[in-house]
Each structure stands twice: as structure tokens, then as C-alpha cells.
Design a protein around this motif. Structure first.
Motif, PDB file in Angstrom:
ATOM      1  N   GLN A  28       0.851  -1.186   0.000  1.00 30.17           N
ATOM      2  CA  GLN A  28       0.000   0.000   0.000  1.00 30.17           C
ATOM      3  C   GLN A  28       0.887   1.236   0.000  1.00 30.17           C
ATOM      4  N   GLY A  29       0.316   2.367  -0.351  1.00 26.87           N
ATOM      5  CA  GLY A  29       1.005   3.644  -0.261  1.00 26.87           C
ATOM      6  C   GLY A  29       2.289   3.681  -1.070  1.00 26.87           C
ATOM      7  N   ILE A  30       3.343   4.229  -0.461  1.00 29.39           N
ATOM      8  CA  ILE A  30       4.616   4.411  -1.146  1.00 29.39           C
ATOM      9  C   ILE A  30       5.242   3.082  -1.528  1.00 29.39           C
ATOM     10  N   VAL A  31       5.035   2.052  -0.732  1.00 30.27           N
ATOM     11  CA  VAL A  31       5.597   0.736  -1.052  1.00 30.27           C
ATOM     12  C   VAL A  31       4.934   0.195  -2.322  1.00 30.27           C
ATOM     13  N   LYS A  32       3.628   0.322  -2.431  1.00 34.15           N
ATOM     14  CA  LYS A  32       2.939  -0.126  -3.649  1.00 34.15           C
ATOM     15  C   LYS A  32       3.417   0.670  -4.857  1.00 34.15           C
ATOM     16  N   LYS A  33       3.525   1.968  -4.688  1.00 34.81           N
ATOM     17  CA  LYS A  33       3.983   2.836  -5.770  1.00 34.81           C
ATOM     18  C   LYS A  33       5.386   2.420  -6.231  1.00 34.81           C
ATOM     19  N   GLY A  34       6.270   2.181  -5.276  1.00 40.10           N
ATOM     20  CA  GLY A  34       7.636   1.759  -5.603  1.00 40.10           C
ATOM     21  C   GLY A  34       7.681   0.385  -6.247  1.00 40.10           C
ATOM     22  N   TYR A  35       6.937  -0.557  -5.678  1.00 42.02           N
ATOM     23  CA  TYR A  35       6.883  -1.904  -6.260  1.00 42.02           C
ATOM     24  C   TYR A  35       6.396  -1.838  -7.703  1.00 42.02           C
ATOM     25  N   ASP A  36       5.327  -1.075  -7.932  1.00 42.32           N
ATOM     26  CA  ASP A  36       4.775  -0.958  -9.287  1.00 42.32           C
ATOM     27  C   ASP A  36       5.815  -0.381 -10.250  1.00 42.32           C
ATOM     28  N   MET A  37       6.555   0.616  -9.792  1.00 41.92           N
ATOM     29  CA  MET A  37       7.579   1.228 -10.633  1.00 41.92           C
ATOM     30  C   MET A  37       8.664   0.212 -10.994  1.00 41.92           C
ATOM     31  N   PHE A  38       9.136  -0.548 -10.008  1.00 42.28           N
ATOM     32  CA  PHE A  38      10.168  -1.540 -10.289  1.00 42.28           C
ATOM     33  C   PHE A  38       9.659  -2.637 -11.215  1.00 42.28           C
ATOM     34  N   LEU A  39       8.445  -3.091 -10.976  1.00 46.45           N
ATOM     35  CA  LEU A  39       7.896  -4.134 -11.843  1.00 46.45           C
ATOM     36  C   LEU A  39       7.716  -3.633 -13.269  1.00 46.45           C
ATOM     37  N   THR A  40       7.328  -2.376 -13.433  1.00 49.36           N
ATOM     38  CA  THR A  40       7.156  -1.797 -14.761  1.00 49.36           C
ATOM     39  C   THR A  40       8.485  -1.658 -15.486  1.00 49.36           C
ATOM     40  N   HIS A  41       9.502  -1.166 -14.801  1.00 45.40           N
ATOM     41  CA  HIS A  41      10.783  -0.871 -15.447  1.00 45.40           C
ATOM     42  C   HIS A  41      11.761  -2.040 -15.461  1.00 45.40           C
ATOM     43  N   PHE A  42      11.692  -2.923 -14.470  1.00 44.33           N
ATOM     44  CA  PHE A  42      12.704  -3.964 -14.344  1.00 44.33           C
ATOM     45  C   PHE A  42      12.133  -5.379 -14.258  1.00 44.33           C
ATOM     46  N   ASP A  43      10.830  -5.518 -14.248  1.00 43.33           N
ATOM     47  CA  ASP A  43      10.166  -6.827 -14.155  1.00 43.33           C
ATOM     48  C   ASP A  43      10.479  -7.576 -12.865  1.00 43.33           C
ATOM     49  N   THR A  44      11.015  -6.879 -11.876  1.00 35.60           N
ATOM     50  CA  THR A  44      11.310  -7.509 -10.599  1.00 35.60           C
ATOM     51  C   THR A  44      11.369  -6.426  -9.524  1.00 35.60           C
ATOM     52  N   ILE A  45      11.237  -6.852  -8.300  1.00 39.19           N
ATOM     53  CA  ILE A  45      11.409  -5.949  -7.160  1.00 39.19           C
ATOM     54  C   ILE A  45      12.760  -6.287  -6.551  1.00 39.19           C
ATOM     55  N   PRO A  46      13.700  -5.342  -6.566  1.00 40.63           N
ATOM     56  CA  PRO A  46      15.013  -5.635  -5.983  1.00 40.63           C
ATOM     57  C   PRO A  46      14.876  -6.056  -4.517  1.00 40.63           C
ATOM     58  N   LYS A  47      15.625  -7.090  -4.153  1.00 36.22           N
ATOM     59  CA  LYS A  47      15.549  -7.615  -2.788  1.00 36.22           C
ATOM     60  C   LYS A  47      15.837  -6.556  -1.722  1.00 36.22           C
ATOM     61  N   PRO A  48      16.793  -5.634  -1.927  1.00 37.25           N
ATOM     62  CA  PRO A  48      16.987  -4.604  -0.900  1.00 37.25           C
ATOM     63  C   PRO A  48      15.736  -3.742  -0.709  1.00 37.25           C
ATOM     64  N   MET A  49      14.998  -3.509  -1.783  1.00 38.62           N
ATOM     65  CA  MET A  49      13.761  -2.738  -1.650  1.00 38.62           C
ATOM     66  C   MET A  49      12.711  -3.558  -0.910  1.00 38.62           C
ATOM     67  N   GLU A  50      12.702  -4.845  -1.147  1.00 37.57           N
ATOM     68  CA  GLU A  50      11.778  -5.714  -0.421  1.00 37.57           C
ATOM     69  C   GLU A  50      12.080  -5.663   1.076  1.00 37.57           C
ATOM     70  N   ILE A  51      13.358  -5.685   1.444  1.00 39.78           N
ATOM     71  CA  ILE A  51      13.726  -5.572   2.862  1.00 39.78           C
ATOM     72  C   ILE A  51      13.207  -4.254   3.430  1.00 39.78           C
TER      73      ILE A  51
END
Length: 178
Positions: free
Chosen positions: A13-36
Motif C-alpha cells: 500500500q502507499g509508497i511501497v505499492k507505488k515503488g513496487y509498481d515502478m520496479f515491476l514496470t521498469h525492471f520486471d522484478t522488485i530488488p531484494k533490498p527494496m523488499e527488505i
């Protein structure tokens, strides 16, 4: 198994959802450090701002930043970022031979001369910070690099250390492959 419970993409939700969506759009993955960092939305947002800075305000090219992260990750045996940055470098045209050369000698980069000098500086500093001399700094300045550029490059390199350590501490599988 990870030692912490991170925010899953379908629960973000919120900024985490926004960030996840951005990474998935641009890189097709969520970097593990961002997941942490997803467990701390404020730190997650700070890292997104940092990423945005490097993408829009730093004088360092995307290619140089990727080379710095790749080389720092190699030194740390940080599998995720080796793989992640290798994929980015492949998209920039690096061949398997280029990676073999970089692995043997970071001075075999395909960067422009001024960027190669910065990569050499960062690699030297990461391996042995006390070995950096005034001459090293002056050499970078002859290539047109500023103090800010040098700090930006070093921040990019040393950030791999904190990510690699957190991956190990929280058992996030630092050797995971994309």
C-alpha cells in the motif's frame, strides 16, 4: 527462509505499492533490498528518493552507475546485485567476454575514458580506502569530475555493502538469481 516478514506485492500500500509498481514496470522484478526496506515505508521512500536522484540529478551516467554497482557486488559476492546489474549491463550491450574481462580486471571496462577513470577510483577505494591519494582525486578532476561526482560514485559503491549485509542478516538469499 527470511528472518523478517516483508511486504508482498499483493499486500503493498502507499509508497511501497507505488515503488513496487515502478520496479515491476521498469525492471520486471522488485530488488531484494527494496523488499527488505518495505517493512519501513519511510526508509523505503528515502531509498526511492535516492534512486530518483541518481536517475535525474547526478552527473554520473546510467552505464557508469551500473558498472560501479556490478563491480562492488562482485567484490562482495553479492549474488542478487551481480545478476541484477549484469542484466542491466547486457541491455547496454556488454557481452559475456566483456563480463569475463571485468571479472578479471575492472580496468577492462567499455566505458569512456573519463568514466573508466571514475570506475577505477571507486574500485580502488572500495578494496582499500586508505590507498586513495590526493593524486587519485586530482586525476579525476583532470577528467572534469567534481567533488560531488566523486561522492555520488562512492555512495553508489558503498551502498552495495549495506544491501549485501542486510541480505545476509535477514537471510534474504543473497545468492538468489533473477
Amino acid at each position: 527462509m527470511p528472518r523478517i516478514e516483508t511486504v508482498k506485492p499483493d499486500q503493498a500500500q502507499g509508497i511501497v505499492k507505488k515503488g513496487y509498481d515502478m520496479f515491476l514496470t521498469h525492471f520486471d522484478t522488485i530488488p531484494k533490498p527494496m523488499e527488505i526496506l518495505s517493512v519501513s515505508p519511510e526508509l523505503f521512500e528515502l531509498q526511492l528518493q535516492r534512486n530518483r536522484y541518481f536517475a535525474t540529478q547526478s552527473n554520473l551516467s546510467f552505464g557508469l552507475l551500473t558498472h560501479i554497482r556490478y563491480m562492488a557486488s562482485l567484490d562482495l559476492s553479492y549474488g542478487f546485485c551481480i545478476d541484477f546489474n549484469k542484466k542491466l549491463l547486457e541491455k547496454q550491450g556488454l557481452s559475456q567476454e566483456d563480463f569475463l574481462n571485468l571479472g578479471k580486471d575492472p580496468f577492462q571496462s567499455i566505458l569512456e575514458e573519463n568514466e573508466d577513470a571514475m570506475l577505477r577510483f571507486v574500485c580502488k577505494a572500495l578494496k582499500n580506502p586508505g590507498s586513495v591519494t590526493n593524486e587519485d582525486i586530482e586525476k579525476l578532476k583532470t577528467f572534469g569530475w567534481t567533488d560531488r561526482d566523486m561522492v555520488d560514485a562512492m555512495v553508489q559503491g558503498v551502498s552495495m555493502t549495506d544491501h549485501a549485509v542486510m541480505m545476509q542478516v535477514f537471510d534474504m538469499d543473497p545468492n538468489c538469481l533473477l
